[in-house]
Design a protein around this motif. Structure first.
Motif, short mmCIF file in Angstrom:
data_model
loop_
_atom_site.label_atom_id
_atom_site.label_comp_id
_atom_site.label_asym_id
_atom_site.label_seq_id
_atom_site.Cartn_x
_atom_site.Cartn_y
_atom_site.Cartn_z
N UNK A 5 -14.72 -0.89 -0.93
CA UNK A 5 -13.60 -1.45 -1.71
C UNK A 5 -13.21 -0.47 -2.81
N UNK A 6 -11.91 -0.26 -2.97
CA UNK A 6 -11.43 0.70 -3.96
C UNK A 6 -11.07 -0.01 -5.25
N UNK A 7 -11.45 0.60 -6.37
CA UNK A 7 -11.08 0.09 -7.67
C UNK A 7 -10.62 1.25 -8.54
N UNK A 8 -9.98 0.90 -9.65
CA UNK A 8 -9.48 1.90 -10.59
C UNK A 8 -10.10 1.65 -11.96
N UNK A 205 -7.46 -6.40 -15.09
CA UNK A 205 -7.81 -5.03 -14.74
C UNK A 205 -9.28 -4.81 -15.09
N UNK A 206 -9.83 -3.71 -14.58
CA UNK A 206 -11.20 -3.32 -14.95
C UNK A 206 -11.17 -1.91 -15.54
N UNK A 207 -12.15 -1.65 -16.40
CA UNK A 207 -12.22 -0.35 -17.06
C UNK A 207 -13.65 -0.10 -17.50
N UNK A 208 -13.90 1.13 -17.93
CA UNK A 208 -15.19 1.44 -18.55
C UNK A 208 -15.09 1.63 -20.06
N UNK A 249 -7.49 -7.26 -5.44
CA UNK A 249 -6.60 -7.90 -6.40
C UNK A 249 -6.41 -7.03 -7.64
N UNK A 250 -7.48 -6.45 -8.17
CA UNK A 250 -7.33 -5.61 -9.36
C UNK A 250 -6.57 -4.33 -9.05
#
Length: 268
Positions: A5-8, A205-208, A249-250
């Motif tokens: 699964x790809x995420x950013x 969204x997701x982030x670090x 979804x993200x």
């Protein structure tokens, strides 16, 4: 790797000294974790050339630039024209981070508010999303965002969201996005998780925020884009979704807000 699964990672700081001489490995580890894009954020405009160079050197990396609110009193005030000019670069995809921080720098709140309004004007002119840092300034932040949005619409992400539920509601009502950082994965962050769970999953969204705020199992260590995987897995649990569905979804959310990055990927 393509089956993952790809995420950013929608917000990191790859120009910080923590990553010196390691960016090839950092980007490669991210890819192995399924983190196929990242947005590195310039927090002082005098550092923009170095941040731009990182984006130019690494295909998965995009960038944004602005004046961090904690630096607003010690940096030259940005101009709308300056920010609009930066937006001409093909990998420049957002305005900021900007915002308000009254936790450590409340004495500079007036210049912070002035700087924030300048960045909002640039977002309105360019159509690029605003990237907001907000700490201990919920009422002023809600008021300024609402006031300026009424004057002219703009997209926005509330980065590393850990403020209160009312500001989150205002942001969502304005059509903005909330970004989950490693804070949302900390065991004692149930209040933060509850705020995210009350928001539409279409606005997450997701982030670090790397090199800061590493999620478990890396808490206390230097954070890096690959670790956004752990935060995303917490997000999937929070919304009762399997991880591939939440990741998809993200990704859709990111591409809706950061449409310039999505167009660049399609053209590549």
């Amino acid at each position: 790797m393509t089956d993952l699964p790809q995420i950013t990672d929608s917000h990191c700081h790859l120009d910080f000294p923590d990553f010196d001489g390691q960016l090839d490995e950092i980007v490669a580890r991210a890819a192995r974790a399924g983190v196929t894009r990242m947005v590195t954020i310039c927090t002082r405009l005098r550092n923009e050339p170095a941040v731009r160079a990182i984006a130019e050197a690494h295909a998965p990396v995009f960038y944004a630039a602005g004046t961090h609110p904690m630096s607003a009193a010690e940096e030259p005030l940005a101009t709308v024209e300056q920010l609009v000019a930066l937006a001409a670069h093909p990998k420049f995809v957002g305005i900021g981070e900007t915002g308000l921080d009254y936790h450590y720098t409340a004495e500079s709140k007036a210049i912070q508010q002035q700087s924030l309004r300048i960045h909002i004007a640039a977002a309105q002119q360019t159509g690029l999303p605003l990237i907001i840092h907000s700490r201990d300034a919920d009422e002023d932040m809600a008021a300024i965002l609402s006031e300026e949005h009424a004057r002219g619409a703009f997209g926005c992400v509330m980065h590393c969201y850990s403020s209160g539920p009312e500001l989150a509601r205002v942001a969502v009502d304005l059509g903005f996005y909330l970004s989950m950082s490693g804070i949302a994965a900390f065991p004692r962050s149930q209040e933060v998780r509850d705020i995210f769970a009350a928001a539409p999953v279409e606005r997450i969204l997701v982030e670090t925020d790397a090199p800061y705020l590493a999620p478990p199992p890396h808490r206390g260590k230097r954070n890096e884009p690959a670790y956004s995987l752990h935060t995303a897995k917490v997000g999937a649990e929070l919304f009762g979704m399997d991880f591939p569905a939440f990741a998809a979804q993200t990704e859709a959310n990111f591409e809706r807000l950061f449409s310039k990055a999505a167009r660049a990927a399609e053209a590549a």
